[in-house]
Scaffold this motif. Structure first.
Motif, PDB file in Angstrom:
ATOM      1  N   GLU A 111       0.823  -1.209   0.000  1.00  0.00           N
ATOM      2  CA  GLU A 111       0.000   0.000   0.000  1.00  0.00           C
ATOM      3  C   GLU A 111       0.857   1.258   0.000  1.00  0.00           C
ATOM      4  OE1 GLU A 111      -2.439  -0.371   3.473  1.00  0.00           O
ATOM      5  OE2 GLU A 111      -0.783  -0.009   4.864  1.00  0.00           O
ATOM      6  N   ALA A 112       0.247   2.349  -0.434  1.00  0.00           N
ATOM      7  CA  ALA A 112       0.881   3.665  -0.417  1.00  0.00           C
ATOM      8  C   ALA A 112      -0.199   4.708  -0.179  1.00  0.00           C
ATOM      9  CB  ALA A 112       1.606   3.940  -1.729  1.00  0.00           C
ATOM     10  N   PHE A 113       0.187   5.808   0.495  1.00  0.00           N
ATOM     11  CA  PHE A 113      -0.743   6.892   0.819  1.00  0.00           C
ATOM     12  C   PHE A 113      -0.123   8.224   0.433  1.00  0.00           C
ATOM     13  CE2 PHE A 113      -1.609   3.425   3.689  1.00  0.00           C
ATOM     14  CZ  PHE A 113      -2.986   3.392   3.813  1.00  0.00           C
ATOM     15  N   ALA A 114      -0.943   9.148  -0.034  1.00  0.00           N
ATOM     16  CA  ALA A 114      -0.465  10.494  -0.335  1.00  0.00           C
ATOM     17  C   ALA A 114      -1.514  11.506   0.107  1.00  0.00           C
ATOM     18  CB  ALA A 114      -0.178  10.650  -1.823  1.00  0.00           C
ATOM     19  N   HIS A 115      -1.054  12.564   0.775  1.00  0.00           N
ATOM     20  CA  HIS A 115      -1.948  13.582   1.316  1.00  0.00           C
ATOM     21  C   HIS A 115      -2.001  14.797   0.396  1.00  0.00           C
ATOM     22  CE1 HIS A 115      -0.788  11.816   5.511  1.00  0.00           C
ATOM     23  NE2 HIS A 115      -1.621  11.031   4.843  1.00  0.00           N
ATOM     24  N   TYR A 116      -3.220  15.237   0.080  1.00  0.00           N
ATOM     25  CA  TYR A 116      -3.420  16.387  -0.789  1.00  0.00           C
ATOM     26  C   TYR A 116      -4.428  17.345  -0.176  1.00  0.00           C
ATOM     27  CZ  TYR A 116      -1.020  13.721  -4.430  1.00  0.00           C
ATOM     28  OH  TYR A 116      -0.084  13.014  -5.145  1.00  0.00           O
ATOM     29  N   LYS A 117      -4.432  18.562  -0.701  1.00  0.00           N
ATOM     30  CA  LYS A 117      -5.474  19.533  -0.392  1.00  0.00           C
ATOM     31  C   LYS A 117      -6.182  19.842  -1.692  1.00  0.00           C
ATOM     32  CE  LYS A 117      -6.282  23.944   1.926  1.00  0.00           C
ATOM     33  NZ  LYS A 117      -5.645  25.133   2.556  1.00  0.00           N
ATOM     34  N   THR A 118      -7.511  19.745  -1.692  1.00  0.00           N
ATOM     35  CA  THR A 118      -8.252  19.939  -2.935  1.00  0.00           C
ATOM     36  C   THR A 118      -8.104  21.364  -3.449  1.00  0.00           C
ATOM     37  OG1 THR A 118     -10.267  20.477  -1.722  1.00  0.00           O
ATOM     38  CG2 THR A 118      -9.936  18.171  -2.340  1.00  0.00           C
ATOM     39  N   ASN A 119      -8.218  21.508  -4.758  1.00  0.00           N
ATOM     40  CA  ASN A 119      -8.088  22.805  -5.405  1.00  0.00           C
ATOM     41  C   ASN A 119      -9.357  23.634  -5.259  1.00  0.00           C
ATOM     42  OD1 ASN A 119      -5.441  22.252  -6.486  1.00  0.00           O
ATOM     43  ND2 ASN A 119      -6.448  20.822  -7.887  1.00  0.00           N
ATOM     44  N   ALA A 120      -9.276  24.880  -5.703  1.00  0.00           N
ATOM     45  CA  ALA A 120     -10.416  25.797  -5.582  1.00  0.00           C
ATOM     46  C   ALA A 120     -11.629  25.315  -6.364  1.00  0.00           C
ATOM     47  CB  ALA A 120     -10.002  27.198  -6.047  1.00  0.00           C
ATOM     48  N   ASP A 121     -11.381  24.503  -7.400  1.00  0.00           N
ATOM     49  CA  ASP A 121     -12.505  23.991  -8.190  1.00  0.00           C
ATOM     50  C   ASP A 121     -12.978  22.622  -7.703  1.00  0.00           C
ATOM     51  OD1 ASP A 121     -10.326  22.524  -8.953  1.00  0.00           O
ATOM     52  OD2 ASP A 121     -10.600  22.794 -11.115  1.00  0.00           O
ATOM     53  N   GLY A 122     -12.516  22.195  -6.540  1.00  0.00           N
ATOM     54  CA  GLY A 122     -12.974  20.929  -5.972  1.00  0.00           C
ATOM     55  C   GLY A 122     -12.379  19.710  -6.636  1.00  0.00           C
ATOM     56  N   THR A 123     -11.141  19.821  -7.106  1.00  0.00           N
ATOM     57  CA  THR A 123     -10.470  18.692  -7.752  1.00  0.00           C
ATOM     58  C   THR A 123      -9.140  18.410  -7.075  1.00  0.00           C
ATOM     59  OG1 THR A 123      -9.297  20.072  -9.360  1.00  0.00           O
ATOM     60  CG2 THR A 123     -11.495  19.275  -9.984  1.00  0.00           C
ATOM     61  N   VAL A 124      -8.593  17.247  -7.343  1.00  0.00           N
ATOM     62  CA  VAL A 124      -7.214  16.914  -7.000  1.00  0.00           C
ATOM     63  C   VAL A 124      -6.642  16.152  -8.182  1.00  0.00           C
ATOM     64  CG1 VAL A 124      -7.885  14.786  -5.792  1.00  0.00           C
ATOM     65  CG2 VAL A 124      -5.670  15.837  -5.321  1.00  0.00           C
ATOM     66  N   ASN A 125      -5.461  16.555  -8.633  1.00  0.00           N
ATOM     67  CA  ASN A 125      -4.855  16.000  -9.841  1.00  0.00           C
ATOM     68  C   ASN A 125      -3.431  15.572  -9.513  1.00  0.00           C
ATOM     69  OD1 ASN A 125      -3.708  15.454 -12.328  1.00  0.00           O
ATOM     70  ND2 ASN A 125      -4.643  17.208 -13.358  1.00  0.00           N
ATOM     71  N   LEU A 126      -3.175  14.262  -9.503  1.00  0.00           N
ATOM     72  CA  LEU A 126      -1.858  13.763  -9.110  1.00  0.00           C
ATOM     73  C   LEU A 126      -0.767  14.107 -10.124  1.00  0.00           C
ATOM     74  CD1 LEU A 126      -3.679  12.283  -7.082  1.00  0.00           C
ATOM     75  CD2 LEU A 126      -2.162  10.309  -7.296  1.00  0.00           C
ATOM     76  N   THR A 127      -1.158  14.478 -11.333  1.00  0.00           N
ATOM     77  CA  THR A 127      -0.171  14.846 -12.344  1.00  0.00           C
ATOM     78  C   THR A 127       0.422  16.220 -12.088  1.00  0.00           C
ATOM     79  OG1 THR A 127      -1.329  13.496 -13.988  1.00  0.00           O
ATOM     80  CG2 THR A 127       0.201  15.153 -14.833  1.00  0.00           C
ATOM     81  N   THR A 128      -0.350  17.106 -11.447  1.00  0.00           N
ATOM     82  CA  THR A 128       0.107  18.488 -11.254  1.00  0.00           C
ATOM     83  C   THR A 128       0.170  18.922  -9.795  1.00  0.00           C
ATOM     84  OG1 THR A 128      -2.177  19.259 -11.569  1.00  0.00           O
ATOM     85  CG2 THR A 128      -0.742  19.213 -13.507  1.00  0.00           C
ATOM     86  N   ASP A 129      -0.560  18.260  -8.919  1.00  0.00           N
ATOM     87  CA  ASP A 129      -0.631  18.692  -7.523  1.00  0.00           C
ATOM     88  C   ASP A 129       0.468  18.049  -6.684  1.00  0.00           C
ATOM     89  OD1 ASP A 129      -2.827  20.150  -8.279  1.00  0.00           O
ATOM     90  OD2 ASP A 129      -4.288  18.698  -7.529  1.00  0.00           O
ATOM     91  N   HIS A 130       0.748  18.664  -5.546  1.00  0.00           N
ATOM     92  CA  HIS A 130       1.833  18.222  -4.672  1.00  0.00           C
ATOM     93  C   HIS A 130       1.285  17.483  -3.450  1.00  0.00           C
ATOM     94  CE1 HIS A 130       5.411  20.564  -6.282  1.00  0.00           C
ATOM     95  NE2 HIS A 130       4.413  20.890  -7.085  1.00  0.00           N
ATOM     96  N   SER A 131       1.860  16.326  -3.183  1.00  0.00           N
ATOM     97  CA  SER A 131       1.558  15.623  -1.946  1.00  0.00           C
ATOM     98  C   SER A 131       2.269  16.328  -0.790  1.00  0.00           C
ATOM     99  CB  SER A 131       2.032  14.175  -2.029  1.00  0.00           C
ATOM    100  OG  SER A 131       1.983  13.549  -0.760  1.00  0.00           O
TER     101      SER A 131
END
Length: 395
Positions: free
Chosen positions: A60-80
């Motif tokens: 298993e693996a886990f990554a923590h994100y904060k959603t963007n202003a438009d209510g999305t999370v994109n692993l290609t561009t966002d930072h864990s």
């Protein structure tokens, strides 16, 4: 109407969150784009990957994100911001996979059945968590398939002239360029790199030479001579679907030494993380042999195993030897600080240590490497190896 707690508040929407992966089904060396949609803005979420190995062990693996202003999370561009990795790592959930707490000791992920995929379930969880045992809410999930063998690739068992191996043939009539695939002293018949090379257009013969039930006993000793490797090379070279003048050798660890010893004239040689060179090979013979190679690629990384020679030292020695012989143009050396010994296809997890043997006593081998640095090395090395083979075997 879907209702759940988000950012400490009750949040309602007519649409439930969605997690997508593209492609859902693909080869192990293909990147995947993972995105979450229809989420609250500026809220903590965790993206989790879980997979069971063929032996039933959970990774298993886990990554923590904060959603963007438009209510999305994109692993290609966002930072864990926490979990198994930090920063923008589009494939971090895959190379960051590690055995789940409480599992067996000394695991190393190695696929044995090429006709089935690794199945990875990716889920989107509320809040920042690092365990599925917690009371976190699953908001969405998607299942992906990671294959080593592309549709149409043929898997052919080889039991010919005493040679034990598996030949993977790309789709179509050929003829194809080809690679003889040599692994290290761990033994057995390791097929997944050959399957992936065939998926990329190369006939590839994975060869067993130690630790296989059909080879001469005892299993813990190498009881085949140089003629065995020569026979395997010529078996591949003589195949009616192979270009006889476009056959190379790829070796990892002790397989590099065996590749260098093989008394043939391969079109290319790819040496990955060499661990030792037999001192009985004379320098004159060494230069003579290497001078017959059209081009040479060498990926270098240190190992933590104390009985192994650092690959970078051997790389420098080979470079200086060829330079002195006026053959420096035959050699390319790649070095990856922070990587471990086991540089394998990209987006697969690194095992810093794994179980080598149980009898007569338990032995854990230290392979070294840091997850992110090792992942970067695997991605870069694989691309450069394929480019190198493309230039020199499809000429």
């Amino acid at each position: 109407i879907k209702t759940w707690s988000a950012c400490g508040l009750r949040w309602k929407s007519g649409l439930a969150p969605v997690l997508t992966a593209a492609p859902v089904r693909g080869l192990i060396d293909e990147p995947i784009s993972i995105k979450g949609h229809l989420l609250p803005r500026d809220c903590p979420v965790t993206v989790c990957a879980q997979m069971h190995s063929e032996q039933g062990d959970l990774w298993e693996a886990f990554a923590h994100y904060k959603t963007n202003a438009d209510g999305t999370v994109n692993l290609t561009t966002d930072h864990s911001v926490g979990g198994s990795y930090l920063g923008c790592e589009p494939m971090g959930l895959f190379w960051g996979l590690q055995p789940a707490p409480g599992g067996r000791e000394g695991l190393r992920l190695r696929k044995k059945n090429m006709e089935t995929p690794l199945v990875v379930r990716v889920s989107l969880l509320e809040g920042h968590v690092s365990s599925r045992d917690s009371q976190s809410t699953e908001l969405a999930a998607v299942t992906t398939e990671r294959w080593y063998m592309a549709p149409g690739v043929q898997r052919i068992a080889i039991r010919q002239n005493g040679v034990i191996g598996t030949l993977f043939m790309p789709p179509g009539p050929g003829p194809f360029p080809a690679m003889l695939d040599l692994w290290g002293m761990g033994g057995g018949l390791i097929e997944y790199r050959s399957a992936l090379l065939a998926s990329r257009g190369y006939a590839s013969l994975s060869l067993a030479y130690i630790g296989h039930k059909e080879l001469p006993s005892p299993r813990n000793r190498m009881n085949v001579s140089d003629s065995y490797f020569n026979s395997a090379f010529h078996l591949l070279q003589d195949h009616h679907q192979v270009c006889a003048d476009r056959v190379g050798i790829i070796g990892l660890s002790f397989g590099v030494y065996l590749a260098l010893r093989t008394a043939t004239q391969p079109s290319v040689m790819v040496c990955v993380s060499m661990s030792s060179v037999n001192k009985s090979v004379g320098e004159t013979d060494f230069i003579k042999f290497l001078s017959t190679i059209h081009t040479h690629l060498f990926t270098s990384s240190p190992s933590s195993y104390r009985l192994m020679i650092r690959t970078c030292c051997i790389g420098y020695q080979m470079e200086e030897t060829l330079k002195a012989a006026g053959k420096s143009q035959l050699f390319t050396r790649l070095s990856y600080p922070g990587a471990g010994h086991l540089i394998e296809p990209p987006y697969t997890p690194n095992s810093r240590a794994s179980l080598w043997s149980v009898k007569p006593k338990k032995l854990i081998t230290l392979w070294g490497g840091h997850l992110a640095a090792h992942a970067a090395a695997q991605e870069d090395a694989w691309k450069k190896m394929l480019d190198f083979m493309e230039c020199n075997l499809r000429r």
